[in-house]
Design a protein around this motif. Structure first.
Motif, PDB file in Angstrom:
ATOM      1  N   ARG A 161       6.297 -31.921 -15.364  1.00  0.00           N
ATOM      2  CA  ARG A 161       5.085 -32.365 -15.980  1.00  0.00           C
ATOM      3  C   ARG A 161       4.414 -31.336 -16.516  1.00  0.00           C
ATOM      4  O   ARG A 161       2.840 -31.500 -16.494  1.00  0.00           O
ATOM      5  CB  ARG A 161       4.294 -33.384 -15.017  1.00  0.00           C
ATOM      6  N   PRO A 162       4.696 -30.269 -17.229  1.00  0.00           N
ATOM      7  CA  PRO A 162       3.921 -29.506 -17.784  1.00  0.00           C
ATOM      8  C   PRO A 162       3.060 -29.873 -18.862  1.00  0.00           C
ATOM      9  O   PRO A 162       3.538 -30.940 -19.522  1.00  0.00           O
ATOM     10  CB  PRO A 162       4.781 -28.209 -18.370  1.00  0.00           C
ATOM     11  N   SER A 163       1.769 -29.172 -19.080  1.00  0.00           N
ATOM     12  CA  SER A 163       0.993 -29.866 -20.437  1.00  0.00           C
ATOM     13  C   SER A 163       1.696 -29.980 -21.509  1.00  0.00           C
ATOM     14  O   SER A 163       2.546 -29.371 -21.962  1.00  0.00           O
ATOM     15  CB  SER A 163      -0.222 -28.883 -20.340  1.00  0.00           C
ATOM     16  N   LYS A 164       1.544 -31.276 -22.114  1.00  0.00           N
ATOM     17  CA  LYS A 164       2.152 -31.625 -23.466  1.00  0.00           C
ATOM     18  C   LYS A 164       3.390 -31.955 -23.404  1.00  0.00           C
ATOM     19  O   LYS A 164       4.237 -32.510 -24.310  1.00  0.00           O
ATOM     20  CB  LYS A 164       1.751 -30.366 -24.586  1.00  0.00           C
ATOM     21  N   LYS A 165       4.138 -31.953 -22.309  1.00  0.00           N
ATOM     22  CA  LYS A 165       5.394 -32.258 -21.817  1.00  0.00           C
ATOM     23  C   LYS A 165       5.604 -33.018 -20.632  1.00  0.00           C
ATOM     24  O   LYS A 165       6.417 -33.067 -20.016  1.00  0.00           O
ATOM     25  CB  LYS A 165       6.440 -31.092 -22.012  1.00  0.00           C
ATOM     26  N   GLU A 166       4.658 -33.890 -20.424  1.00  0.00           N
ATOM     27  CA  GLU A 166       4.430 -34.735 -19.282  1.00  0.00           C
ATOM     28  C   GLU A 166       5.123 -36.190 -19.589  1.00  0.00           C
ATOM     29  O   GLU A 166       4.795 -37.178 -18.759  1.00  0.00           O
ATOM     30  CB  GLU A 166       3.138 -34.841 -18.723  1.00  0.00           C
ATOM     31  N   GLY A 167       5.917 -36.422 -20.249  1.00  0.00           N
ATOM     32  CA  GLY A 167       6.290 -37.629 -20.586  1.00  0.00           C
ATOM     33  C   GLY A 167       7.141 -38.357 -19.496  1.00  0.00           C
ATOM     34  O   GLY A 167       7.032 -39.630 -19.301  1.00  0.00           O
ATOM     35  N   LYS A 168       7.815 -37.420 -18.638  1.00  0.00           N
ATOM     36  CA  LYS A 168       8.632 -38.361 -17.632  1.00  0.00           C
ATOM     37  C   LYS A 168       7.566 -38.615 -16.552  1.00  0.00           C
ATOM     38  O   LYS A 168       7.635 -39.722 -15.786  1.00  0.00           O
ATOM     39  CB  LYS A 168       9.372 -37.270 -17.053  1.00  0.00           C
ATOM     40  N   GLY A 217      -0.206 -41.697 -24.564  1.00  0.00           N
ATOM     41  CA  GLY A 217       0.246 -41.758 -23.156  1.00  0.00           C
ATOM     42  C   GLY A 217      -0.438 -42.039 -21.941  1.00  0.00           C
ATOM     43  O   GLY A 217       0.100 -42.042 -20.929  1.00  0.00           O
ATOM     44  N   ASN A 218      -1.880 -42.114 -21.986  1.00  0.00           N
ATOM     45  CA  ASN A 218      -2.686 -42.449 -21.035  1.00  0.00           C
ATOM     46  C   ASN A 218      -2.046 -43.763 -20.314  1.00  0.00           C
ATOM     47  O   ASN A 218      -1.602 -44.821 -21.174  1.00  0.00           O
ATOM     48  CB  ASN A 218      -3.891 -42.648 -21.363  1.00  0.00           C
ATOM     49  N   LEU A 255      -2.179 -36.422 -15.531  1.00  0.00           N
ATOM     50  CA  LEU A 255      -0.955 -36.264 -15.016  1.00  0.00           C
ATOM     51  C   LEU A 255      -0.111 -34.936 -15.127  1.00  0.00           C
ATOM     52  O   LEU A 255       0.757 -34.679 -14.779  1.00  0.00           O
ATOM     53  CB  LEU A 255      -0.048 -37.147 -15.913  1.00  0.00           C
ATOM     54  N   ASP A 256      -0.609 -34.049 -16.131  1.00  0.00           N
ATOM     55  CA  ASP A 256      -0.178 -32.830 -16.302  1.00  0.00           C
ATOM     56  C   ASP A 256      -0.514 -31.903 -15.328  1.00  0.00           C
ATOM     57  O   ASP A 256      -1.709 -31.768 -14.724  1.00  0.00           O
ATOM     58  CB  ASP A 256      -0.521 -32.494 -17.840  1.00  0.00           C
ATOM     59  N   MET A 257       0.386 -30.526 -15.304  1.00  0.00           N
ATOM     60  CA  MET A 257       0.028 -29.606 -14.466  1.00  0.00           C
ATOM     61  C   MET A 257       0.154 -28.309 -15.248  1.00  0.00           C
ATOM     62  O   MET A 257       0.669 -28.204 -16.344  1.00  0.00           O
ATOM     63  CB  MET A 257       0.840 -29.602 -13.146  1.00  0.00           C
ATOM     64  N   VAL A 258      -0.454 -27.062 -14.765  1.00  0.00           N
ATOM     65  CA  VAL A 258      -0.476 -25.930 -15.501  1.00  0.00           C
ATOM     66  C   VAL A 258       0.836 -25.244 -15.120  1.00  0.00           C
ATOM     67  O   VAL A 258       1.191 -25.049 -13.960  1.00  0.00           O
ATOM     68  CB  VAL A 258      -1.730 -25.084 -15.044  1.00  0.00           C
ATOM     69  N   PRO A 259       1.791 -25.010 -16.041  1.00  0.00           N
ATOM     70  CA  PRO A 259       3.182 -24.138 -15.690  1.00  0.00           C
ATOM     71  C   PRO A 259       3.025 -22.753 -15.741  1.00  0.00           C
ATOM     72  O   PRO A 259       3.196 -22.172 -16.666  1.00  0.00           O
ATOM     73  CB  PRO A 259       3.932 -24.723 -16.817  1.00  0.00           C
ATOM     74  N   GLN A 260       2.652 -22.413 -14.480  1.00  0.00           N
ATOM     75  CA  GLN A 260       2.649 -20.562 -14.361  1.00  0.00           C
ATOM     76  C   GLN A 260       3.436 -20.255 -13.195  1.00  0.00           C
ATOM     77  O   GLN A 260       3.675 -20.840 -11.931  1.00  0.00           O
ATOM     78  CB  GLN A 260       1.074 -20.275 -13.888  1.00  0.00           C
ATOM     79  N   ALA A 261       4.316 -19.355 -13.537  1.00  0.00           N
ATOM     80  CA  ALA A 261       5.413 -18.950 -12.585  1.00  0.00           C
ATOM     81  C   ALA A 261       5.206 -17.195 -12.364  1.00  0.00           C
ATOM     82  O   ALA A 261       4.874 -16.672 -13.484  1.00  0.00           O
ATOM     83  CB  ALA A 261       6.796 -19.223 -12.862  1.00  0.00           C
ATOM     84  N   VAL A 269      -3.191 -37.847 -19.959  1.00  0.00           N
ATOM     85  CA  VAL A 269      -2.529 -36.796 -20.225  1.00  0.00           C
ATOM     86  C   VAL A 269      -3.179 -35.559 -20.639  1.00  0.00           C
ATOM     87  O   VAL A 269      -4.044 -35.506 -21.268  1.00  0.00           O
ATOM     88  CB  VAL A 269      -1.245 -37.411 -21.346  1.00  0.00           C
ATOM     89  N   ASP A 270      -2.438 -34.523 -20.701  1.00  0.00           N
ATOM     90  CA  ASP A 270      -2.579 -33.362 -21.330  1.00  0.00           C
ATOM     91  C   ASP A 270      -4.073 -32.865 -21.235  1.00  0.00           C
ATOM     92  O   ASP A 270      -4.724 -32.211 -22.069  1.00  0.00           O
ATOM     93  CB  ASP A 270      -2.417 -33.214 -23.029  1.00  0.00           C
ATOM     94  N   GLU A 271      -4.589 -32.700 -19.742  1.00  0.00           N
ATOM     95  CA  GLU A 271      -5.963 -32.497 -19.830  1.00  0.00           C
ATOM     96  C   GLU A 271      -5.951 -30.997 -19.666  1.00  0.00           C
ATOM     97  O   GLU A 271      -7.095 -30.230 -20.314  1.00  0.00           O
ATOM     98  CB  GLU A 271      -6.256 -32.935 -18.285  1.00  0.00           C
ATOM     99  N   GLU A 272      -4.997 -30.359 -19.237  1.00  0.00           N
ATOM    100  CA  GLU A 272      -5.068 -28.847 -18.915  1.00  0.00           C
ATOM    101  C   GLU A 272      -5.063 -28.171 -20.364  1.00  0.00           C
ATOM    102  O   GLU A 272      -5.490 -26.999 -20.741  1.00  0.00           O
ATOM    103  CB  GLU A 272      -3.855 -28.441 -18.119  1.00  0.00           C
ATOM    104  N   ALA A 273      -4.301 -28.596 -21.380  1.00  0.00           N
ATOM    105  CA  ALA A 273      -4.142 -27.633 -22.520  1.00  0.00           C
ATOM    106  C   ALA A 273      -4.868 -28.372 -23.931  1.00  0.00           C
ATOM    107  O   ALA A 273      -4.635 -27.974 -24.993  1.00  0.00           O
ATOM    108  CB  ALA A 273      -2.476 -27.842 -23.025  1.00  0.00           C
ATOM    109  N   GLY A 274      -5.734 -29.371 -23.693  1.00  0.00           N
ATOM    110  CA  GLY A 274      -6.508 -29.952 -24.729  1.00  0.00           C
ATOM    111  C   GLY A 274      -7.211 -31.115 -24.548  1.00  0.00           C
ATOM    112  O   GLY A 274      -7.817 -31.647 -25.426  1.00  0.00           O
ATOM    113  N   MET A 275      -7.147 -31.592 -23.401  1.00  0.00           N
ATOM    114  CA  MET A 275      -7.979 -32.975 -23.151  1.00  0.00           C
ATOM    115  C   MET A 275      -7.508 -34.125 -23.957  1.00  0.00           C
ATOM    116  O   MET A 275      -8.321 -34.985 -24.350  1.00  0.00           O
ATOM    117  CB  MET A 275      -9.579 -32.713 -23.121  1.00  0.00           C
ATOM    118  N   THR A 276      -6.439 -33.925 -24.481  1.00  0.00           N
ATOM    119  CA  THR A 276      -5.830 -34.960 -25.393  1.00  0.00           C
ATOM    120  C   THR A 276      -6.078 -36.317 -24.977  1.00  0.00           C
ATOM    121  O   THR A 276      -6.365 -37.207 -25.737  1.00  0.00           O
ATOM    122  CB  THR A 276      -4.276 -34.756 -25.897  1.00  0.00           C
TER     123      THR A 276
END
Length: 487
Positions: free
Chosen positions: A25-32, A54-55, A78-84, A144-151
């Motif tokens: 569920r990375p930001s902007k790709k949390e469709g699942k 998608g809300n 629903l989204d999370m920051v994808p950092q590794a 959805v997409d809180e982390e990358a744009g508050m969409t």
């Protein structure tokens, strides 16, 4: 490994959190994740709505005898920051998070955990699936997409939700109530460059700035941690003057809302200056380590031989880029006069990297609880980059959330915490972009509060959530739901 977290208490919340770790569920790709919570609500037989972006909204009627209470909206994203970590092969679009218990904490193997905001989502799911809790009318709002744009928050339409009180569960210090937050805005910068052939008798190296803690660009900005982009270009700036360094490629930072932990560059210097250049890099590393000895002691700057590039960035653009990165403000700009200890205005030079079509992109995220200060800072950053010949686009602006100290839900949650734990929770504002400011503009009648368990190092692979505080967070939710005022 990660299934052990399902046995933690409160079990209902941890089981739902575990389920979320298994869903990319990375930001902007949390469709699942959207499909997952939608099916969750439908399987419970609850009214479930998905809007155009998608809300997901799930409604649960009041328990018997609580029908006369004000409606509560429990909200998480629903989204999370994808950092590794750089040595991790984790694919955030396909792989589950490998969460595990580490003493008093739950963390993840080499990646962000997603407790931001999986804890809030899991808490709402636990309330929705319960059969033995006391509560008035409840709506769960999963954005959805809180982390990358508050969409999701920006697209939420007025009139869909029926509640009177918003419980935003996206704060990160247990025992604290947040009643205000900063607004934000992005600066997206583009440099165009020409390709120069690498001069003869030049030797190529890869510079790596690593070992920094990084972290949330709002919550962690006052900690004075190192910024990998600033450190890298500090090296480049001096070395281009002293050694004739030429820059071929740069990859610094990855996310607009994370303090950059790592930055890499492919560079070349004249072969006859190689020895002194290596000495310079080693000496600069010592200097940086000394400067950051209290806040970021793990920083390293390494130099490795690299294959010679065919082309380097033209010298004029290289110098303009370097001057701009050196000059652009970064970090805390002003502290709050109204709330001592709170950052009022800040900026984070999050990304600097070469991209397609001979371009270099840079990204800054400006934050402020004072909109006029945010606008002035955006103008200052824009002017700096424009003077260096770059194009600047300001985007994604969102408002802050002004505190309401007469809030009814604030008083309720102060009382429930005091009755449960024998002390009054701290009242704070947060230097981060909670969705409350945006949601409140669509639903101005809402009485809003934000709270959560203790999470450390969000937006970084060191992210972890304290187990004991999750239990306290859950108990506080239950006591608050029972104490919601009548309509």
């Amino acid at each position: 490994m990660s299934e052990e977290i399902k046995n933690l208490e409160p079990k209902a919340l941890w089981e739902h959190f575990y389920s979320l770790t298994q869903i990319p569920r990375p930001s902007k790709k949390e469709g699942k994740a959207v499909e997952f919570v939608k099916k969750f609500g439908e399987d419970l037989g609850l009214e479930t709505i998905q809007d155009e972006v998608g809300n997901v909204i799930i409604r649960k009627p009041a328990t018997k005898g609580m029908e006369d209470r004000k409606g509560v909206v429990m909200q998480g994203h629903l989204d999370m920051v994808p950092q590794a970590n750089s040595d991790s092969s984790h694919n955030f679009e396909t792989d589950p998070i490998e969460a595990f218990v580490d003493g008093d904490w739950v963390t993840a193997k080499g990646t962000t955990l997603g407790a931001d905001n999986g804890m809030g989502v899991a808490a709402a799911m636990a309330v929705l699936s319960s059969n033995d809790l006391e509560h008035g009318p409840v709506e769960a709002l999963f954005t959805v997409d809180e982390e990358a744009g508050m969409t999701g928050a920006n697209a939420l339409k007025p009139g869909i939700l029926k509640g009177d009180i918003l419980l935003n569960m996206d704060s990160e210090d247990e025992g604290e109530l947040y009643v205000g937050c900063a607004g934000g805005e992005d600066a997206n910068v583009t440099f165009s460059y020409k390709e120069d052939k690498l001069p003869i008798d030049y030797k190529a190296f890869k510079i790596s700035v690593k070992g920094l803690k990084g972290g949330h660009s709002g919550l962690d900005i006052p900690l004075q941690r190192g910024n990998a982009n600033k450190i890298l270009f500090r090296l480049i700036n001096k070395a281009q003057n002293e050694f004739g360094l030429r820059l071929a490629d740069v990859q610094g930072g990855s996310l607009r809302n994370a303090i950059p932990r790592e930055a890499f560059a492919t560079i070349a210097v004249p072969e006859n200056g190689e020895g002194k250049f290596k000495e310079f890099v080693a000496e600069l590393e010592k200097t940086i380590k000394n400067e950051l000895s209290d806040t970021d002691p793990g920083v390293t700057i390494t130099l490795d031989a690299a294959e010679a590039p065919m082309f380097v960035i033209d010298e004029t653009t290289q110098r303009n880029l370097t001057d701009a990165v050196m000059a652009v403000p970064n970090g805390v700009i002003r502290m709050s006069d109204a709330m001592p200890g709170l950052v009022e205005t800040s900026t984070n030079l999050a990304v600097v990297k070469t991209s397609e079509n001979n371009t270099i992109i840079a990204q800054c995220l400006m934050r402020s609880s004072v909109d006029s200060s945010k606008e002035e800072l955006a103008e200052r950053i824009s002017a700096t980059f424009r003077l260096a010949g770059a194009k600047v686009e300001l985007a994604g602006a969102y408002p802050g959330w002004k505190p309401n100290m007469d809030s009814e839900i604030l008083k309720v949650m102060q009382d429930t915490y005091n009755n449960t734990y024998g002390k009054i929770p701290e009242i704070k504002a947060i230097h981060a972009g909670l969705e409350c400011g945006i949601l409140g503009s669509a639903y101005p009648n809402w009485d809003m509060i934000s709270f959560g368990p203790t999470i450390r190092y969000p937006h970084s692979p060191d992210e972890k959530v304290n187990i004991e505080t999750v239990q306290k967070f859950w108990t506080w939710i239950l006591e608050t739901l029972k104490a919601i005022p009548k309509k």
